[in-house]
Design a protein around this motif. Sequence first.
Motif, PDB file in Angstrom:
ATOM      1  N   UNK A 157     -23.243   8.911 -24.216  1.00 50.77           N
ATOM      2  CA  UNK A 157     -22.122   8.041 -24.553  1.00 50.77           C
ATOM      3  C   UNK A 157     -22.260   6.720 -23.816  1.00 50.77           C
ATOM      4  N   UNK A 158     -21.831   5.678 -24.486  1.00 48.13           N
ATOM      5  CA  UNK A 158     -21.585   4.392 -23.840  1.00 48.13           C
ATOM      6  C   UNK A 158     -20.176   3.946 -24.179  1.00 48.13           C
ATOM      7  N   UNK A 159     -19.487   3.444 -23.149  1.00 45.09           N
ATOM      8  CA  UNK A 159     -18.060   3.135 -23.259  1.00 45.09           C
ATOM      9  C   UNK A 159     -17.840   1.650 -23.007  1.00 45.09           C
ATOM     10  N   UNK A 160     -17.072   1.014 -23.888  1.00 45.71           N
ATOM     11  CA  UNK A 160     -16.720  -0.400 -23.728  1.00 45.71           C
ATOM     12  C   UNK A 160     -15.679  -0.532 -22.607  1.00 45.71           C
ATOM     13  N   UNK A 161     -16.190  -0.530 -21.402  1.00 41.27           N
ATOM     14  CA  UNK A 161     -15.353  -0.722 -20.210  1.00 41.27           C
ATOM     15  C   UNK A 161     -16.145  -1.668 -19.316  1.00 41.27           C
ATOM     16  N   UNK A 203     -24.894   8.392 -29.071  1.00 40.13           N
ATOM     17  CA  UNK A 203     -26.221   8.386 -29.697  1.00 40.13           C
ATOM     18  C   UNK A 203     -26.579   9.807 -30.105  1.00 40.13           C
ATOM     19  N   UNK A 204     -26.082  10.211 -31.251  1.00 39.95           N
ATOM     20  CA  UNK A 204     -26.299  11.571 -31.744  1.00 39.95           C
ATOM     21  C   UNK A 204     -27.595  11.636 -32.546  1.00 39.95           C
ATOM     22  N   UNK A 205     -28.151  12.841 -32.732  1.00 38.84           N
ATOM     23  CA  UNK A 205     -29.403  12.980 -33.489  1.00 38.84           C
ATOM     24  C   UNK A 205     -29.326  12.393 -34.892  1.00 38.84           C
ATOM     25  N   UNK A 206     -28.175  12.458 -35.533  1.00 44.17           N
ATOM     26  CA  UNK A 206     -28.037  11.956 -36.900  1.00 44.17           C
ATOM     27  C   UNK A 206     -27.688  10.471 -36.955  1.00 44.17           C
ATOM     28  N   UNK A 207     -27.563   9.826 -35.814  1.00 41.81           N
ATOM     29  CA  UNK A 207     -27.182   8.417 -35.768  1.00 41.81           C
ATOM     30  C   UNK A 207     -26.052   8.200 -34.788  1.00 41.81           C
ATOM     31  N   UNK A 208     -25.628   6.949 -34.648  1.00 33.93           N
ATOM     32  CA  UNK A 208     -24.587   6.612 -33.673  1.00 33.93           C
ATOM     33  C   UNK A 208     -23.221   7.001 -34.228  1.00 33.93           C
ATOM     34  N   UNK A 209     -22.496   7.817 -33.457  1.00 35.34           N
ATOM     35  CA  UNK A 209     -21.131   8.219 -33.814  1.00 35.34           C
ATOM     36  C   UNK A 209     -20.145   7.302 -33.108  1.00 35.34           C
ATOM     37  N   UNK A 210     -18.966   7.121 -33.705  1.00 36.28           N
ATOM     38  CA  UNK A 210     -18.055   6.096 -33.235  1.00 36.28           C
ATOM     39  C   UNK A 210     -16.666   6.650 -32.962  1.00 36.28           C
TER      40      UNK A 210
END
Length: 378
Positions: free
Chosen positions: A294-298, A270-277
């Motif tokens: 960060x959120x991690x798909x685990x 969740x970066x200031x400019x939007x969600x980075x992937x």
Amino acid sequence: MLLSYCTNVHPAEDLDGVLEQLRRYAGPIRRQSGLQTLGIGLWLPAGLAFRLARSGEDRERLRAALSDEGLHLHTINAFPFGGFHDDVVKLAVYEPSWARPDRLDYTKACAEVLADLLPVGMEGSISTLPLAWREGWTDESDTAATAAFVELSAFLRDLRTTTGRTIRVAVEPEPGCVLDSVADVVDWLSARVGVGLDPELVGICLDTCHLAVSFADPAAEVRRIVDAGLRVVKIQASVALEVEDPALPHAREALARFVEPRYIHQVREAAPAGVLRSDDLPEALDVLPARGPWRVHFHLPLHYQPEPPLTTTTSVLRIAVEAVAAMPHGSDAHLDIETYTWSVLPGGPVPLVEGIAAEIAWSIAHLRPHIHPSAPSE
């Protein structure tokens, strides 16, 4: 909402293996949980689904094992086609895509099996992948997938007519896929209602780990589904790994312990400019700037407490369940605990019976009054 736990945590690929997993794990989990009955979200690899659809004798063996262990089957996980416990799974879990006829055939077979084994008075659900991994998807792929879901809708209507059983298929958005988000699934399904997709029988599987990774507002996403005239057929109760400041050295060290070779672990920042992937955790540790959470798909166990500064997204699960419970047909949604990562958690293997029973206990303690831990007739 009827509670179950998903058996894709177990590496069985044939009937004997599934029967053994019911006796070795599911039955003892029910007893340790103190429940008269327990629902299971059965994972059926494709070869076994086709075999069971053809063989009434084999279905009777499965029915008897379920009864012997005090279990009932009301939902099937038809996302992984097979090989879900291979040494390396990664992107193979998204094959075959919905552009291929074998995906439709597999889903039909699962529906036939579920219609026969479904307890009287219950409706059934089947979760499936969000079309495909995004790379390589074309207009021709999309046309083929549209035709497949129209055919599936007709098949499910005919199945209800011939058996008296209602089976619904639930499309499960996942980061990185063609249908990456709830909004993507809502838009895709809604656009196809006019050409034959049946919104009464094809809906959405809300995986709350995937939802959390997308940094979406769970209540707003449920409203989006309702406003589109669609239904949440199934919730996969799951939580993601989260870290508020991934730039901290000890945070990166803690995250690195979750790097493992079998499954893909998409990361969103969740970066200031939007969600980075990023498509996987090792890549994220190398390339994401780490300027926001960060959120991690685990898929972590629901009661799991990772080493600080890591946390989990249980709040997303709670809010989503409450929002679905308040929507039309929300109480009819199925709630399936889907933690398939026990074998790859840092620290090595853990006792599955005790671990899954603890997840069930957590669900009963934290998600009531919205869930039924046993069959409603009990």
